[in-house]
Design a protein around this motif. Structure first.
Motif: not given
Length: 373
Positions: A155-175
Protein backbone atom coordinates in the motif's frame (compact mmCIF):
# COMPACT_ATOMS: atom_id res chain seq x y z
CA UNK A 1 -19.27 51.28 -1.85
CA UNK A 2 -19.27 52.37 1.76
CA UNK A 3 -16.28 50.74 3.53
CA UNK A 4 -18.51 49.93 6.50
CA UNK A 5 -20.59 47.72 4.27
CA UNK A 6 -17.57 45.53 3.52
CA UNK A 7 -17.37 44.63 7.20
CA UNK A 8 -21.03 43.76 7.54
CA UNK A 9 -21.44 39.97 7.82
CA UNK A 10 -24.08 38.14 5.82
CA UNK A 11 -27.36 37.69 7.64
CA UNK A 12 -27.34 34.66 9.99
CA UNK A 13 -23.75 33.76 9.07
CA UNK A 14 -21.69 31.77 11.59
CA UNK A 15 -18.07 30.60 11.59
CA UNK A 16 -17.65 27.33 9.72
CA UNK A 17 -15.53 24.42 10.78
CA UNK A 18 -13.05 22.98 8.32
CA UNK A 19 -14.62 20.22 6.25
CA UNK A 20 -12.01 17.81 7.65
CA UNK A 21 -13.28 18.54 11.15
CA UNK A 22 -16.98 18.41 10.29
CA UNK A 23 -16.55 14.96 8.77
CA UNK A 24 -14.50 13.48 11.60
CA UNK A 25 -16.00 10.56 13.50
CA UNK A 26 -15.88 11.32 17.24
CA UNK A 27 -13.50 9.30 19.36
CA UNK A 28 -15.63 6.92 21.42
CA UNK A 29 -14.26 6.46 24.94
CA UNK A 30 -15.06 3.44 27.04
CA UNK A 31 -18.39 3.76 28.79
CA UNK A 32 -18.44 4.87 32.42
CA UNK A 33 -20.70 3.62 35.16
CA UNK A 34 -21.59 4.60 38.68
CA UNK A 35 -22.17 2.38 41.67
CA UNK A 36 -20.33 -0.42 43.42
CA UNK A 37 -21.99 -3.11 41.29
CA UNK A 38 -20.67 -1.79 37.99
CA UNK A 39 -17.65 -3.54 36.47
CA UNK A 40 -16.09 -0.86 34.24
CA UNK A 41 -14.23 -2.96 31.66
CA UNK A 42 -14.77 -0.80 28.59
CA UNK A 43 -11.61 1.32 28.87
CA UNK A 44 -8.14 -0.21 28.83
CA UNK A 45 -7.00 1.33 32.08
CA UNK A 46 -5.40 -0.18 35.17
CA UNK A 47 -7.84 -1.32 37.86
CA UNK A 48 -5.09 -0.81 40.45
CA UNK A 49 -4.78 2.42 42.38
CA UNK A 50 -1.76 4.55 41.44
CA UNK A 51 1.58 3.30 42.65
CA UNK A 52 2.12 4.72 46.16
CA UNK A 53 5.28 6.54 45.10
CA UNK A 54 3.44 8.11 42.16
CA UNK A 55 0.57 9.25 44.37
CA UNK A 56 3.03 10.79 46.82
CA UNK A 57 4.90 12.54 44.01
CA UNK A 58 1.66 14.04 42.70
CA UNK A 59 0.74 15.29 46.17
CA UNK A 60 4.13 16.93 46.51
CA UNK A 61 4.06 18.44 43.00
CA UNK A 62 0.56 19.81 43.58
CA UNK A 63 1.98 22.38 45.98
CA UNK A 64 3.53 24.22 43.03
CA UNK A 65 0.77 23.75 40.47
CA UNK A 66 0.42 27.53 40.25
CA UNK A 67 3.63 27.38 38.19
CA UNK A 68 4.03 26.21 34.61
CA UNK A 69 5.63 22.78 34.20
CA UNK A 70 9.00 22.28 32.57
CA UNK A 71 8.07 22.57 28.90
CA UNK A 72 11.10 20.56 27.85
CA UNK A 73 10.35 17.79 30.38
CA UNK A 74 14.11 17.58 30.86
CA UNK A 75 14.13 15.38 33.96
CA UNK A 76 11.51 13.01 32.54
CA UNK A 77 13.26 12.70 29.21
CA UNK A 78 16.53 11.99 31.00
CA UNK A 79 14.90 9.27 33.12
CA UNK A 80 13.21 7.64 30.12
CA UNK A 81 16.48 7.74 28.21
CA UNK A 82 18.31 5.95 31.04
CA UNK A 83 15.46 3.42 31.26
CA UNK A 84 15.81 2.55 27.56
CA UNK A 85 19.53 3.09 27.00
CA UNK A 86 19.13 5.99 24.57
CA UNK A 87 19.88 9.71 24.84
CA UNK A 88 17.47 12.45 25.95
CA UNK A 89 17.80 13.95 22.47
CA UNK A 90 15.97 10.87 21.16
CA UNK A 91 12.95 11.34 23.44
CA UNK A 92 9.82 13.46 22.89
CA UNK A 93 6.99 13.51 25.42
CA UNK A 94 3.36 14.52 25.15
CA UNK A 95 -0.09 14.17 26.74
CA UNK A 96 -0.37 10.41 26.44
CA UNK A 97 0.94 8.41 23.51
CA UNK A 98 -2.02 9.67 21.48
CA UNK A 99 -0.81 13.23 22.06
CA UNK A 100 2.66 12.27 20.87
CA UNK A 101 1.13 10.56 17.86
CA UNK A 102 -0.63 13.79 16.97
CA UNK A 103 2.75 15.51 17.15
CA UNK A 104 4.15 12.86 14.80
CA UNK A 105 1.41 13.19 12.19
CA UNK A 106 1.38 16.97 12.44
CA UNK A 107 5.15 17.09 12.09
CA UNK A 108 5.42 14.77 9.08
CA UNK A 109 2.23 15.07 7.05
CA UNK A 110 1.06 17.77 4.69
CA UNK A 111 -2.43 17.83 3.19
CA UNK A 112 -2.89 14.85 0.88
CA UNK A 113 -0.09 12.78 2.38
CA UNK A 114 -0.87 9.24 3.46
CA UNK A 115 -0.77 7.38 6.78
CA UNK A 116 -1.04 3.59 6.60
CA UNK A 117 -2.33 1.46 9.46
CA UNK A 118 -4.07 -1.86 10.04
CA UNK A 119 -7.80 -1.93 10.60
CA UNK A 120 -9.30 -2.58 12.96
CA UNK A 121 -6.76 -0.93 15.24
CA UNK A 122 -6.62 2.07 17.60
CA UNK A 123 -9.59 4.33 16.81
CA UNK A 124 -7.56 7.54 17.11
CA UNK A 125 -5.45 6.66 14.07
CA UNK A 126 -7.94 7.77 11.38
CA UNK A 127 -9.10 10.73 13.46
CA UNK A 128 -5.62 12.22 13.90
CA UNK A 129 -4.75 11.49 10.27
CA UNK A 130 -7.80 13.19 8.81
CA UNK A 131 -7.53 16.10 11.21
CA UNK A 132 -4.10 16.84 9.75
CA UNK A 133 -5.58 16.82 6.25
CA UNK A 134 -3.80 13.57 5.41
CA UNK A 135 -5.35 10.44 3.91
CA UNK A 136 -5.99 7.43 6.13
CA UNK A 137 -5.08 4.18 4.38
CA UNK A 138 -6.70 1.26 6.23
CA UNK A 139 -5.33 -2.22 5.55
CA UNK A 140 -7.59 -5.06 6.81
CA UNK A 141 -6.27 -7.39 9.48
CA UNK A 142 -5.32 -10.91 8.43
CA UNK A 143 -7.23 -14.07 9.33
CA UNK A 144 -5.33 -14.32 12.61
CA UNK A 145 -6.51 -10.85 13.74
CA UNK A 146 -3.01 -9.45 13.21
CA UNK A 147 -1.28 -7.06 10.83
CA UNK A 148 -1.09 -8.05 7.16
CA UNK A 149 2.38 -6.64 6.62
CA UNK A 150 2.63 -7.78 3.00
CA UNK A 151 -0.50 -5.80 2.11
CA UNK A 152 0.70 -2.84 4.13
CA UNK A 153 4.00 -2.81 2.25
CA UNK A 154 2.11 -3.02 -1.04
CA UNK A 155 0.00 0.00 0.00
CA UNK A 156 3.03 2.32 0.22
CA UNK A 157 3.05 5.09 -2.39
CA UNK A 158 5.12 8.20 -3.00
CA UNK A 159 2.67 10.09 -0.76
CA UNK A 160 3.14 7.76 2.22
CA UNK A 161 4.73 9.57 5.13
CA UNK A 162 3.88 7.45 8.20
CA UNK A 163 3.06 3.79 8.85
CA UNK A 164 1.57 2.79 12.22
CA UNK A 165 2.16 -0.70 13.65
CA UNK A 166 0.21 -1.38 16.83
CA UNK A 167 1.74 -4.28 18.76
CA UNK A 168 0.04 -5.80 20.66
CA UNK A 169 -2.82 -4.58 18.51
CA UNK A 170 -5.71 -2.73 20.10
CA UNK A 171 -8.38 -4.17 20.20
CA UNK A 172 -7.39 -7.68 19.09
CA UNK A 173 -4.35 -8.16 21.36
CA UNK A 174 -2.27 -9.82 18.64
CA UNK A 175 1.44 -8.87 18.58
CA UNK A 176 3.69 -8.65 15.53
CA UNK A 177 6.69 -10.95 15.58
CA UNK A 178 10.14 -9.37 15.43
CA UNK A 179 11.28 -11.11 12.26
CA UNK A 180 8.13 -10.04 10.41
CA UNK A 181 8.64 -6.37 11.24
CA UNK A 182 12.33 -6.67 10.36
CA UNK A 183 11.47 -8.06 6.92
CA UNK A 184 8.77 -5.42 6.50
CA UNK A 185 11.14 -2.57 7.33
CA UNK A 186 13.60 -3.78 4.72
CA UNK A 187 10.87 -3.10 2.11
CA UNK A 188 9.77 0.32 3.38
CA UNK A 189 11.43 3.42 1.86
CA UNK A 190 13.78 5.11 4.30
CA UNK A 191 11.88 8.42 4.05
CA UNK A 192 8.73 6.85 5.56
CA UNK A 193 8.49 6.92 9.36
CA UNK A 194 7.39 3.58 10.80
CA UNK A 195 5.88 4.02 14.25
CA UNK A 196 5.83 0.94 16.49
CA UNK A 197 3.00 1.70 18.90
CA UNK A 198 3.62 -0.28 22.10
CA UNK A 199 1.00 1.09 24.46
CA UNK A 200 0.54 -2.41 25.93
CA UNK A 201 4.13 -3.62 25.81
CA UNK A 202 4.33 -4.23 29.57
CA UNK A 203 1.58 -6.86 29.33
CA UNK A 204 3.19 -8.80 26.47
CA UNK A 205 5.10 -11.98 27.16
CA UNK A 206 8.81 -11.73 26.40
CA UNK A 207 9.52 -12.70 22.80
CA UNK A 208 5.89 -12.53 21.65
CA UNK A 209 6.45 -9.23 19.84
CA UNK A 210 9.37 -7.26 18.44
CA UNK A 211 12.53 -6.04 20.08
CA UNK A 212 11.60 -2.52 19.08
CA UNK A 213 14.79 -0.92 20.39
CA UNK A 214 16.88 -3.27 18.25
CA UNK A 215 14.78 -2.38 15.22
CA UNK A 216 15.12 1.32 16.04
CA UNK A 217 18.89 1.01 16.15
CA UNK A 218 18.92 -0.89 12.86
CA UNK A 219 16.46 1.31 10.95
CA UNK A 220 16.75 5.11 11.45
CA UNK A 221 13.20 5.60 10.12
CA UNK A 222 11.67 3.71 13.07
CA UNK A 223 10.02 5.45 16.00
CA UNK A 224 8.76 3.78 19.19
CA UNK A 225 5.60 5.04 20.88
CA UNK A 226 4.81 4.22 24.53
CA UNK A 227 2.60 5.46 27.34
CA UNK A 228 2.27 5.63 31.12
CA UNK A 229 -1.52 5.33 30.84
CA UNK A 230 -1.84 1.55 30.90
CA UNK A 231 0.40 -0.59 33.10
CA UNK A 232 1.74 2.40 35.04
CA UNK A 233 -1.78 3.50 35.95
CA UNK A 234 -1.40 7.18 35.01
CA UNK A 235 -4.26 7.39 32.49
CA UNK A 236 -5.74 10.41 34.25
CA UNK A 237 -2.49 12.40 34.10
CA UNK A 238 -1.83 12.00 30.36
CA UNK A 239 1.83 11.35 29.70
CA UNK A 240 3.45 9.33 26.93
CA UNK A 241 6.60 9.45 24.84
CA UNK A 242 8.27 8.59 21.56
CA UNK A 243 11.78 7.38 20.81
CA UNK A 244 13.02 8.69 17.48
CA UNK A 245 16.14 9.84 15.68
CA UNK A 246 17.31 13.14 17.25
CA UNK A 247 16.17 15.31 14.32
CA UNK A 248 12.73 13.68 14.33
CA UNK A 249 12.42 13.89 18.11
CA UNK A 250 13.37 17.57 17.97
CA UNK A 251 10.60 18.15 15.44
CA UNK A 252 8.09 16.35 17.67
CA UNK A 253 9.01 18.59 20.58
CA UNK A 254 8.50 21.63 18.34
CA UNK A 255 5.00 20.52 17.35
CA UNK A 256 3.90 19.88 20.95
CA UNK A 257 1.32 22.14 22.58
CA UNK A 258 3.30 24.27 25.06
CA UNK A 259 3.21 22.92 28.62
CA UNK A 260 0.96 20.02 27.59
CA UNK A 261 2.46 17.58 30.12
CA UNK A 262 1.81 18.81 33.64
CA UNK A 263 4.40 18.87 36.39
CA UNK A 264 2.27 16.33 38.26
CA UNK A 265 2.39 13.96 35.30
CA UNK A 266 6.13 14.40 34.82
CA UNK A 267 6.92 13.66 38.46
CA UNK A 268 4.55 10.67 38.61
CA UNK A 269 6.09 9.17 35.47
CA UNK A 270 9.63 9.53 36.81
CA UNK A 271 8.92 7.78 40.10
CA UNK A 272 6.86 5.12 38.32
CA UNK A 273 9.96 4.12 36.35
CA UNK A 274 11.75 3.74 39.67
CA UNK A 275 9.11 1.30 40.98
CA UNK A 276 9.91 -1.55 38.59
CA UNK A 277 9.38 -4.43 41.02
CA UNK A 278 6.00 -3.23 42.21
CA UNK A 279 4.91 -2.58 38.64
CA UNK A 280 5.95 -6.06 37.58
CA UNK A 281 3.90 -7.61 40.38
CA UNK A 282 0.81 -5.76 39.18
CA UNK A 283 1.43 -6.68 35.55
CA UNK A 284 1.86 -10.33 36.52
CA UNK A 285 -1.52 -10.25 38.23
CA UNK A 286 -3.19 -8.98 35.07
CA UNK A 287 -1.43 -11.60 32.95
CA UNK A 288 -2.61 -14.37 35.28
CA UNK A 289 -6.21 -13.17 35.04
CA UNK A 290 -5.97 -12.80 31.28
CA UNK A 291 -4.68 -16.35 30.95
CA UNK A 292 -7.31 -17.72 33.36
CA UNK A 293 -10.15 -16.10 31.40
CA UNK A 294 -8.72 -17.24 28.08
CA UNK A 295 -8.26 -20.83 29.25
CA UNK A 296 -11.84 -21.08 30.51
CA UNK A 297 -13.29 -19.48 27.41
CA UNK A 298 -11.29 -21.83 25.23
CA UNK A 299 -12.76 -24.76 27.15
CA UNK A 300 -16.25 -23.37 26.48
CA UNK A 301 -15.62 -23.35 22.75
CA UNK A 302 -14.88 -19.67 22.23
CA UNK A 303 -12.22 -19.31 19.53
CA UNK A 304 -9.99 -16.52 20.82
CA UNK A 305 -6.64 -15.30 19.58
CA UNK A 306 -4.08 -15.22 22.42
CA UNK A 307 -4.05 -11.62 23.65
CA UNK A 308 -0.87 -9.90 24.77
CA UNK A 309 -2.68 -6.80 26.07
CA UNK A 310 -4.64 -6.20 29.27
CA UNK A 311 -7.83 -7.26 27.52
CA UNK A 312 -9.45 -10.07 25.57
CA UNK A 313 -11.09 -9.81 22.16
CA UNK A 314 -14.17 -11.66 20.96
CA UNK A 315 -14.92 -11.51 17.27
CA UNK A 316 -18.67 -11.14 16.76
CA UNK A 317 -21.07 -10.19 13.98
CA UNK A 318 -23.66 -7.52 14.71
CA UNK A 319 -26.30 -10.00 15.89
CA UNK A 320 -24.05 -11.67 18.44
CA UNK A 321 -22.54 -8.30 19.31
CA UNK A 322 -25.94 -6.88 20.26
CA UNK A 323 -26.82 -10.01 22.25
CA UNK A 324 -23.59 -9.97 24.23
CA UNK A 325 -23.63 -6.22 24.83
CA UNK A 326 -27.18 -6.41 26.21
CA UNK A 327 -26.24 -9.35 28.42
CA UNK A 328 -23.19 -7.59 29.81
CA UNK A 329 -25.14 -4.39 30.44
CA UNK A 330 -27.86 -6.32 32.27
CA UNK A 331 -25.16 -7.91 34.41
CA UNK A 332 -23.70 -4.51 35.30
CA UNK A 333 -20.60 -5.00 33.15
CA UNK A 334 -19.43 -2.30 30.77
CA UNK A 335 -17.51 -3.59 27.73
CA UNK A 336 -16.33 -1.98 24.50
CA UNK A 337 -18.34 -2.96 21.42
CA UNK A 338 -17.03 -2.32 17.89
CA UNK A 339 -19.83 -2.39 15.33
CA UNK A 340 -19.40 -5.17 12.83
CA UNK A 341 -16.25 -6.50 14.47
CA UNK A 342 -16.47 -7.61 18.08
CA UNK A 343 -16.11 -6.87 21.77
CA UNK A 344 -13.06 -5.92 23.81
CA UNK A 345 -13.13 -6.70 27.53
CA UNK A 346 -10.52 -5.23 29.83
CA UNK A 347 -8.97 -7.59 32.37
CA UNK A 348 -9.41 -6.38 35.94
CA UNK A 349 -9.66 -8.23 39.26
CA UNK A 350 -10.73 -11.87 39.76
CA UNK A 351 -14.26 -10.97 40.85
CA UNK A 352 -14.84 -8.96 37.67
CA UNK A 353 -13.39 -11.81 35.62
CA UNK A 354 -15.80 -14.25 37.25
CA UNK A 355 -18.73 -12.01 36.31
CA UNK A 356 -17.53 -11.89 32.71
CA UNK A 357 -17.18 -15.66 32.60
CA UNK A 358 -20.71 -16.18 33.94
CA UNK A 359 -22.13 -14.10 31.11
CA UNK A 360 -20.04 -15.73 28.41
CA UNK A 361 -20.86 -19.21 29.69
CA UNK A 362 -24.49 -18.59 28.72
CA UNK A 363 -23.53 -17.72 25.16
CA UNK A 364 -20.67 -20.13 24.58
CA UNK A 365 -20.73 -21.74 21.13
CA UNK A 366 -21.56 -25.15 22.66
CA UNK A 367 -24.46 -23.72 24.64
CA UNK A 368 -25.84 -21.92 21.59
CA UNK A 369 -25.72 -25.13 19.56
CA UNK A 370 -27.55 -27.06 22.26
CA UNK A 371 -30.18 -24.31 22.52
CA UNK A 372 -30.74 -24.47 18.76
CA UNK A 373 -31.24 -28.24 18.94
Amino acid sequence: MNPDQLLSPPVNALPRLRSAVSGLPPYVPGRRGAGVDIAALASNESHYSPLPAAAAAVTDAARTMNRYPDMGAVDLRDRIARHLGVTPAEIAVGPGSVGVLQQIITGLCDAGDEVIFAWRSFEAYPILTELAGAKAVRVPLDAEEGHDLASMAAAVTERTRVILLCTPNNPTGVPIRHELIDAFLSRVPSNVLVVIDEAYIEYAEAGSGPDSLALYRKYPNVSILRTFSKAYGLAGLRVGYAVAAPDIADGLRRTAIPFSVSALAQRAAIVSLDAAEELEARVSGVKEERDRISTQLDAMGWELRPSQGNFIWIRADNELLATLTDAFTSAGILVRAYAGDGIRITVANPSSSDRVLRVLTRFAPGELRRSAE
